[in-house]
Enzyme design. Structure first.
Site, PDB file in Angstrom:
ATOM      1  N   ASP A 271     -11.701   0.118  13.784  1.00  0.00           N
ATOM      2  CA  ASP A 271     -12.394   0.171  12.487  1.00  0.00           C
ATOM      3  C   ASP A 271     -13.776   0.840  12.578  1.00  0.00           C
ATOM      4  O   ASP A 271     -14.700   0.487  11.830  1.00  0.00           O
ATOM      5  CB  ASP A 271     -12.549  -1.240  11.884  1.00  0.00           C
ATOM      6  CG  ASP A 271     -11.212  -1.948  11.708  1.00  0.00           C
ATOM      7  OD1 ASP A 271     -10.210  -1.269  11.428  1.00  0.00           O
ATOM      8  OD2 ASP A 271     -11.170  -3.187  11.835  1.00  0.00           O
TER       9      ASP A 271
ATOM     10  N   LEU B 210      -3.371   2.023  18.133  1.00  0.00           N
ATOM     11  CA  LEU B 210      -2.874   3.361  18.462  1.00  0.00           C
ATOM     12  C   LEU B 210      -3.348   3.781  19.850  1.00  0.00           C
ATOM     13  O   LEU B 210      -4.491   3.529  20.229  1.00  0.00           O
ATOM     14  CB  LEU B 210      -3.379   4.390  17.447  1.00  0.00           C
ATOM     15  CG  LEU B 210      -2.890   4.267  16.013  1.00  0.00           C
ATOM     16  CD1 LEU B 210      -3.342   5.482  15.218  1.00  0.00           C
ATOM     17  CD2 LEU B 210      -1.381   4.125  15.934  1.00  0.00           C
TER      18      LEU B 210
ATOM     19  N   HIS C 198      -8.585  -0.830   5.472  1.00  0.00           N
ATOM     20  CA  HIS C 198      -8.994  -2.130   6.022  1.00  0.00           C
ATOM     21  C   HIS C 198      -9.477  -3.031   4.879  1.00  0.00           C
ATOM     22  O   HIS C 198     -10.267  -2.582   4.033  1.00  0.00           O
ATOM     23  CB  HIS C 198     -10.117  -1.948   7.058  1.00  0.00           C
ATOM     24  CG  HIS C 198     -10.540  -3.239   7.665  1.00  0.00           C
ATOM     25  ND1 HIS C 198      -9.805  -3.867   8.652  1.00  0.00           N
ATOM     26  CD2 HIS C 198     -11.572  -4.064   7.388  1.00  0.00           C
ATOM     27  CE1 HIS C 198     -10.382  -5.012   8.963  1.00  0.00           C
ATOM     28  NE2 HIS C 198     -11.455  -5.154   8.215  1.00  0.00           N
TER      29      HIS C 198
ATOM     30  N   ARG D 148       4.753  -0.584  27.225  1.00  0.00           N
ATOM     31  CA  ARG D 148       4.058  -0.146  26.025  1.00  0.00           C
ATOM     32  C   ARG D 148       3.914   1.382  26.032  1.00  0.00           C
ATOM     33  O   ARG D 148       3.973   2.030  24.988  1.00  0.00           O
ATOM     34  CB  ARG D 148       2.687  -0.841  25.985  1.00  0.00           C
ATOM     35  CG  ARG D 148       1.901  -0.611  24.730  1.00  0.00           C
ATOM     36  CD  ARG D 148       0.738  -1.571  24.644  1.00  0.00           C
ATOM     37  NE  ARG D 148       1.136  -2.797  23.973  1.00  0.00           N
ATOM     38  CZ  ARG D 148       0.878  -3.045  22.678  1.00  0.00           C
ATOM     39  NH1 ARG D 148       0.227  -2.186  21.943  1.00  0.00           N
ATOM     40  NH2 ARG D 148       1.261  -4.158  22.121  1.00  0.00           N
TER      41      ARG D 148
ATOM     42  N   ASN E 213       0.839  -1.207   0.000  1.00  0.00           N
ATOM     43  CA  ASN E 213       0.000   0.000   0.000  1.00  0.00           C
ATOM     44  C   ASN E 213       0.871   1.253   0.000  1.00  0.00           C
ATOM     45  O   ASN E 213       0.557   2.233  -0.672  1.00  0.00           O
ATOM     46  CB  ASN E 213      -0.945   0.003   1.206  1.00  0.00           C
ATOM     47  CG  ASN E 213      -2.178  -0.838   0.946  1.00  0.00           C
ATOM     48  OD1 ASN E 213      -3.042  -0.462   0.162  1.00  0.00           O
ATOM     49  ND2 ASN E 213      -2.250  -2.006   1.568  1.00  0.00           N
TER      50      ASN E 213
ATOM     51  N   GLN F   4      -7.425  -4.740  -6.683  1.00  0.00           N
ATOM     52  CA  GLN F   4      -8.633  -4.105  -7.238  1.00  0.00           C
ATOM     53  C   GLN F   4      -9.198  -3.001  -6.351  1.00  0.00           C
ATOM     54  O   GLN F   4      -9.943  -2.156  -6.817  1.00  0.00           O
ATOM     55  CB  GLN F   4      -9.717  -5.166  -7.481  1.00  0.00           C
ATOM     56  CG  GLN F   4      -9.312  -6.163  -8.545  1.00  0.00           C
ATOM     57  CD  GLN F   4     -10.450  -7.141  -8.877  1.00  0.00           C
ATOM     58  OE1 GLN F   4     -11.564  -7.038  -8.361  1.00  0.00           O
ATOM     59  NE2 GLN F   4     -10.156  -8.096  -9.739  1.00  0.00           N
TER      60      GLN F   4
ATOM     61  N   GLU G 122      -7.660  -1.875  -2.518  1.00  0.00           N
ATOM     62  CA  GLU G 122      -6.802  -1.120  -1.589  1.00  0.00           C
ATOM     63  C   GLU G 122      -5.870  -0.150  -2.305  1.00  0.00           C
ATOM     64  O   GLU G 122      -5.771   1.026  -1.928  1.00  0.00           O
ATOM     65  CB  GLU G 122      -5.947  -2.086  -0.757  1.00  0.00           C
ATOM     66  CG  GLU G 122      -6.761  -2.955   0.176  1.00  0.00           C
ATOM     67  CD  GLU G 122      -5.893  -3.854   1.044  1.00  0.00           C
ATOM     68  OE1 GLU G 122      -4.871  -3.399   1.574  1.00  0.00           O
ATOM     69  OE2 GLU G 122      -6.244  -5.037   1.174  1.00  0.00           O
TER      70      GLU G 122
HETATM   71  C1  GRF Z   1      -3.359  -4.783   3.778  1.00  0.00           C
HETATM   72  O1  GRF Z   1      -4.202  -5.839   3.436  1.00  0.00           O
HETATM   73  C2  GRF Z   1      -4.111  -3.786   4.613  1.00  0.00           C
HETATM   74  O2  GRF Z   1      -5.430  -3.627   4.237  1.00  0.00           O
HETATM   75  C3  GRF Z   1      -4.016  -4.424   5.958  1.00  0.00           C
HETATM   76  O3  GRF Z   1      -2.717  -4.960   6.023  1.00  0.00           O
HETATM   77  C4  GRF Z   1      -2.247  -5.253   4.713  1.00  0.00           C
HETATM   78  C5  GRF Z   1      -0.948  -4.530   4.505  1.00  0.00           C
HETATM   79  O4  GRF Z   1      -0.303  -4.874   3.332  1.00  0.00           O
HETATM   80  N1  GRF Z   1      -4.401  -3.497   6.990  1.00  0.00           N
HETATM   81  P1  GRF Z   1       0.966  -4.065   2.816  1.00  0.00           P
HETATM   82  O5  GRF Z   1       2.001  -4.028   3.952  1.00  0.00           O
HETATM   83  O6  GRF Z   1       0.514  -2.679   2.426  1.00  0.00           O
HETATM   84  O7  GRF Z   1       1.490  -4.843   1.648  1.00  0.00           O
END
Ligand code: GRF
Length: 200
Positions: free
Chosen positions: A151, A94, A110, A66, A14, A179, A181
Protein backbone atom coordinates in the site's frame (compact mmCIF):
# COMPACT_ATOMS: atom_id res chain seq x y z
CA UNK A 1 -8.34 0.06 -26.45
CA UNK A 2 -6.55 -0.48 -23.15
CA UNK A 3 -6.42 -4.18 -22.31
CA UNK A 4 -7.31 -4.74 -18.66
CA UNK A 5 -6.89 -7.83 -16.46
CA UNK A 6 -8.49 -8.03 -13.02
CA UNK A 7 -7.12 -10.12 -10.14
CA UNK A 8 -9.60 -11.14 -7.45
CA UNK A 9 -10.00 -13.41 -4.44
CA UNK A 10 -13.60 -12.97 -3.37
CA UNK A 11 -17.05 -11.69 -4.12
CA UNK A 12 -15.99 -9.34 -6.86
CA UNK A 13 -18.24 -6.37 -6.18
CA UNK A 14 -15.45 -4.08 -7.36
CA UNK A 15 -15.15 -6.17 -10.52
CA UNK A 16 -18.91 -5.75 -10.96
CA UNK A 17 -18.56 -1.98 -10.59
CA UNK A 18 -15.98 -2.02 -13.41
CA UNK A 19 -18.19 -4.20 -15.64
CA UNK A 20 -21.18 -1.92 -14.99
CA UNK A 21 -19.14 1.22 -15.66
CA UNK A 22 -18.00 -0.15 -19.03
CA UNK A 23 -21.59 -1.05 -19.95
CA UNK A 24 -22.78 2.40 -18.91
CA UNK A 25 -20.07 4.15 -20.92
CA UNK A 26 -18.47 5.56 -17.78
CA UNK A 27 -15.27 3.70 -18.65
CA UNK A 28 -14.33 4.13 -22.28
CA UNK A 29 -11.39 2.92 -24.32
CA UNK A 30 -10.88 -0.15 -22.10
CA UNK A 31 -11.72 -3.83 -22.45
CA UNK A 32 -11.76 -6.53 -19.78
CA UNK A 33 -9.58 -9.31 -21.17
CA UNK A 34 -9.38 -11.67 -18.20
CA UNK A 35 -10.30 -12.17 -14.56
CA UNK A 36 -7.93 -14.34 -12.53
CA UNK A 37 -8.69 -15.60 -9.03
CA UNK A 38 -6.49 -17.44 -6.55
CA UNK A 39 -9.65 -19.11 -5.23
CA UNK A 40 -11.58 -21.56 -7.40
CA UNK A 41 -14.92 -20.76 -5.79
CA UNK A 42 -14.61 -16.95 -5.85
CA UNK A 43 -17.97 -15.51 -6.90
CA UNK A 44 -16.04 -12.96 -8.94
CA UNK A 45 -15.34 -15.74 -11.46
CA UNK A 46 -19.08 -16.28 -11.93
CA UNK A 47 -19.56 -12.57 -12.48
CA UNK A 48 -16.84 -12.66 -15.15
CA UNK A 49 -18.30 -15.69 -16.94
CA UNK A 50 -21.80 -14.19 -16.91
CA UNK A 51 -20.32 -11.27 -18.77
CA UNK A 52 -18.34 -13.37 -21.25
CA UNK A 53 -14.99 -12.38 -19.79
CA UNK A 54 -12.39 -15.19 -19.71
CA UNK A 55 -12.09 -16.36 -16.10
CA UNK A 56 -9.30 -18.46 -14.65
CA UNK A 57 -8.28 -19.67 -11.22
CA UNK A 58 -4.71 -20.31 -10.15
CA UNK A 59 -4.45 -21.72 -6.62
CA UNK A 60 -1.30 -21.73 -4.54
CA UNK A 61 -2.13 -25.13 -3.08
CA UNK A 62 -1.95 -26.74 -6.53
CA UNK A 63 1.79 -26.01 -6.66
CA UNK A 64 4.72 -27.32 -4.66
CA UNK A 65 6.20 -23.89 -4.08
CA UNK A 66 5.04 -20.30 -4.07
CA UNK A 67 7.62 -19.60 -6.79
CA UNK A 68 5.91 -22.07 -9.12
CA UNK A 69 2.56 -20.43 -8.41
CA UNK A 70 4.05 -17.01 -9.20
CA UNK A 71 5.60 -18.31 -12.43
CA UNK A 72 2.23 -19.60 -13.62
CA UNK A 73 0.47 -16.40 -12.61
CA UNK A 74 2.98 -14.31 -14.56
CA UNK A 75 2.83 -16.63 -17.53
CA UNK A 76 -0.99 -16.54 -17.65
CA UNK A 77 -1.07 -12.76 -17.33
CA UNK A 78 1.48 -12.38 -20.12
CA UNK A 79 -0.77 -14.39 -22.48
CA UNK A 80 -3.31 -11.58 -22.48
CA UNK A 81 -0.89 -8.75 -23.37
CA UNK A 82 -2.36 -6.48 -20.72
CA UNK A 83 -1.87 -2.73 -20.51
CA UNK A 84 -3.28 -2.55 -16.97
CA UNK A 85 -3.69 -5.01 -14.09
CA UNK A 86 -6.33 -4.14 -11.51
CA UNK A 87 -6.13 -5.69 -8.05
CA UNK A 88 -9.74 -5.78 -6.92
CA UNK A 89 -9.67 -7.56 -3.58
CA UNK A 90 -6.72 -9.80 -4.50
CA UNK A 91 -5.36 -11.20 -1.24
CA UNK A 92 -2.03 -12.47 -2.52
CA UNK A 93 1.19 -10.46 -2.20
CA UNK A 94 2.55 -9.88 -5.70
CA UNK A 95 6.07 -11.12 -6.44
CA UNK A 96 8.70 -8.45 -7.23
CA UNK A 97 9.22 -9.83 -10.75
CA UNK A 98 5.56 -9.18 -11.57
CA UNK A 99 5.71 -5.65 -10.17
CA UNK A 100 8.91 -4.98 -12.14
CA UNK A 101 7.47 -6.33 -15.37
CA UNK A 102 4.23 -4.34 -15.06
CA UNK A 103 5.78 -1.24 -13.43
CA UNK A 104 3.25 1.63 -13.35
CA UNK A 105 0.63 -0.65 -14.90
CA UNK A 106 -0.82 -2.20 -11.73
CA UNK A 107 -3.41 -0.46 -9.56
CA UNK A 108 -5.04 -1.52 -6.29
CA UNK A 109 -8.13 -0.50 -4.35
CA UNK A 110 -7.63 -0.26 -0.58
CA UNK A 111 -10.54 0.32 1.83
CA UNK A 112 -9.06 3.15 3.90
CA UNK A 113 -7.55 6.59 3.46
CA UNK A 114 -3.87 5.70 2.98
CA UNK A 115 -1.57 6.18 4.93
CA UNK A 116 -4.04 5.35 7.69
CA UNK A 117 -5.05 1.74 8.29
CA UNK A 118 -2.90 0.22 5.58
CA UNK A 119 0.18 -1.96 5.21
CA UNK A 120 0.73 -5.53 6.29
CA UNK A 121 -2.21 -7.17 8.01
CA UNK A 122 -4.68 -4.47 6.96
CA UNK A 123 -7.03 -6.19 4.56
CA UNK A 124 -10.72 -6.98 4.29
CA UNK A 125 -12.85 -6.53 7.39
CA UNK A 126 -9.77 -6.06 9.63
CA UNK A 127 -9.32 -2.57 8.20
CA UNK A 128 -12.80 -1.55 9.28
CA UNK A 129 -12.43 -3.24 12.68
CA UNK A 130 -9.30 -1.17 13.32
CA UNK A 131 -11.01 2.02 12.14
CA UNK A 132 -13.84 1.44 14.63
CA UNK A 133 -11.42 0.48 17.43
CA UNK A 134 -9.48 3.72 16.95
CA UNK A 135 -12.67 5.74 16.84
CA UNK A 136 -11.87 7.83 13.78
CA UNK A 137 -14.85 9.72 12.39
CA UNK A 138 -13.85 9.66 8.74
CA UNK A 139 -12.53 6.75 6.71
CA UNK A 140 -12.71 6.01 2.99
CA UNK A 141 -10.94 4.28 0.14
CA UNK A 142 -7.82 4.79 -1.96
CA UNK A 143 -6.84 3.74 -5.48
CA UNK A 144 -3.09 3.66 -5.94
CA UNK A 145 -0.38 2.35 -8.22
CA UNK A 146 1.35 -0.74 -6.89
CA UNK A 147 5.04 -0.76 -6.07
CA UNK A 148 7.16 -3.21 -4.08
CA UNK A 149 5.77 -2.09 -0.72
CA UNK A 150 2.39 -2.86 0.83
CA UNK A 151 0.00 0.00 0.00
CA UNK A 152 2.94 2.38 -0.57
CA UNK A 153 2.58 3.24 -4.28
CA UNK A 154 1.55 6.63 -5.68
CA UNK A 155 -2.04 7.58 -4.85
CA UNK A 156 -4.48 8.13 -7.72
CA UNK A 157 -7.79 8.87 -5.99
CA UNK A 158 -9.17 8.94 -2.49
CA UNK A 159 -12.72 9.40 -1.28
CA UNK A 160 -13.79 10.02 2.31
CA UNK A 161 -16.68 8.20 3.97
CA UNK A 162 -18.28 9.07 7.29
CA UNK A 163 -18.13 6.66 10.22
CA UNK A 164 -21.50 6.63 11.96
CA UNK A 165 -22.19 5.78 15.62
CA UNK A 166 -23.30 2.18 15.92
CA UNK A 167 -21.39 1.02 12.81
CA UNK A 168 -20.24 -2.58 12.77
CA UNK A 169 -17.24 -3.55 10.60
CA UNK A 170 -19.68 -5.10 8.11
CA UNK A 171 -21.90 -2.01 7.90
CA UNK A 172 -18.90 0.26 7.51
CA UNK A 173 -17.33 -1.99 4.87
CA UNK A 174 -20.53 -1.81 2.83
CA UNK A 175 -20.73 1.98 3.10
CA UNK A 176 -17.06 2.37 2.08
CA UNK A 177 -17.66 0.13 -0.93
CA UNK A 178 -20.85 1.86 -2.06
CA UNK A 179 -19.75 5.43 -1.46
CA UNK A 180 -16.08 5.18 -2.36
CA UNK A 181 -14.58 1.98 -3.82
CA UNK A 182 -17.17 1.37 -6.55
CA UNK A 183 -16.76 4.98 -7.69
CA UNK A 184 -13.05 5.73 -7.57
CA UNK A 185 -11.85 2.43 -9.01
CA UNK A 186 -13.84 2.73 -12.28
CA UNK A 187 -12.94 6.44 -12.40
CA UNK A 188 -9.22 5.66 -12.15
CA UNK A 189 -9.46 3.00 -14.86
CA UNK A 190 -11.29 5.41 -17.17
CA UNK A 191 -8.75 8.15 -16.57
CA UNK A 192 -5.81 5.83 -17.22
CA UNK A 193 -7.51 4.44 -20.35
CA UNK A 194 -7.97 7.95 -21.66
CA UNK A 195 -4.49 9.20 -20.88
CA UNK A 196 -5.53 11.55 -18.07
CA UNK A 197 -3.35 9.72 -15.56
CA UNK A 198 0.01 8.28 -16.36
CA UNK A 199 3.05 7.18 -14.43
CA UNK A 200 6.46 6.63 -15.90
C1 GRF B 1 -12.67 -4.53 -1.00
O1 GRF B 1 -13.01 -3.97 0.23
C2 GRF B 1 -11.31 -4.05 -1.42
O2 GRF B 1 -11.06 -2.73 -1.08
C3 GRF B 1 -10.43 -4.97 -0.64
O3 GRF B 1 -11.07 -6.22 -0.69
C4 GRF B 1 -12.47 -6.04 -0.87
C5 GRF B 1 -12.89 -6.80 -2.10
O4 GRF B 1 -14.26 -6.85 -2.28
N1 GRF B 1 -9.07 -4.90 -1.11
P1 GRF B 1 -14.89 -7.41 -3.63
O5 GRF B 1 -14.32 -8.81 -3.88
O6 GRF B 1 -14.55 -6.46 -4.74
O7 GRF B 1 -16.37 -7.49 -3.37
Amino acid sequence: MMRVGVLVSGGGTNLQAIIDAIKAGKITNASLEVVISNKKDAYALTRARENNIPAESICIKDYDTREQFYDVLLERLDTYHLDLIVLAGFLVVLPPQLIRKYRNRIINIHPSLIPSFCGEGFYGLRVHEKVLERGVKVTGATVHFVDEGTDTGPIIYQKAVEVIAGDTPEILQKRVMEQAEWKILPQAINDIANGKIKLG
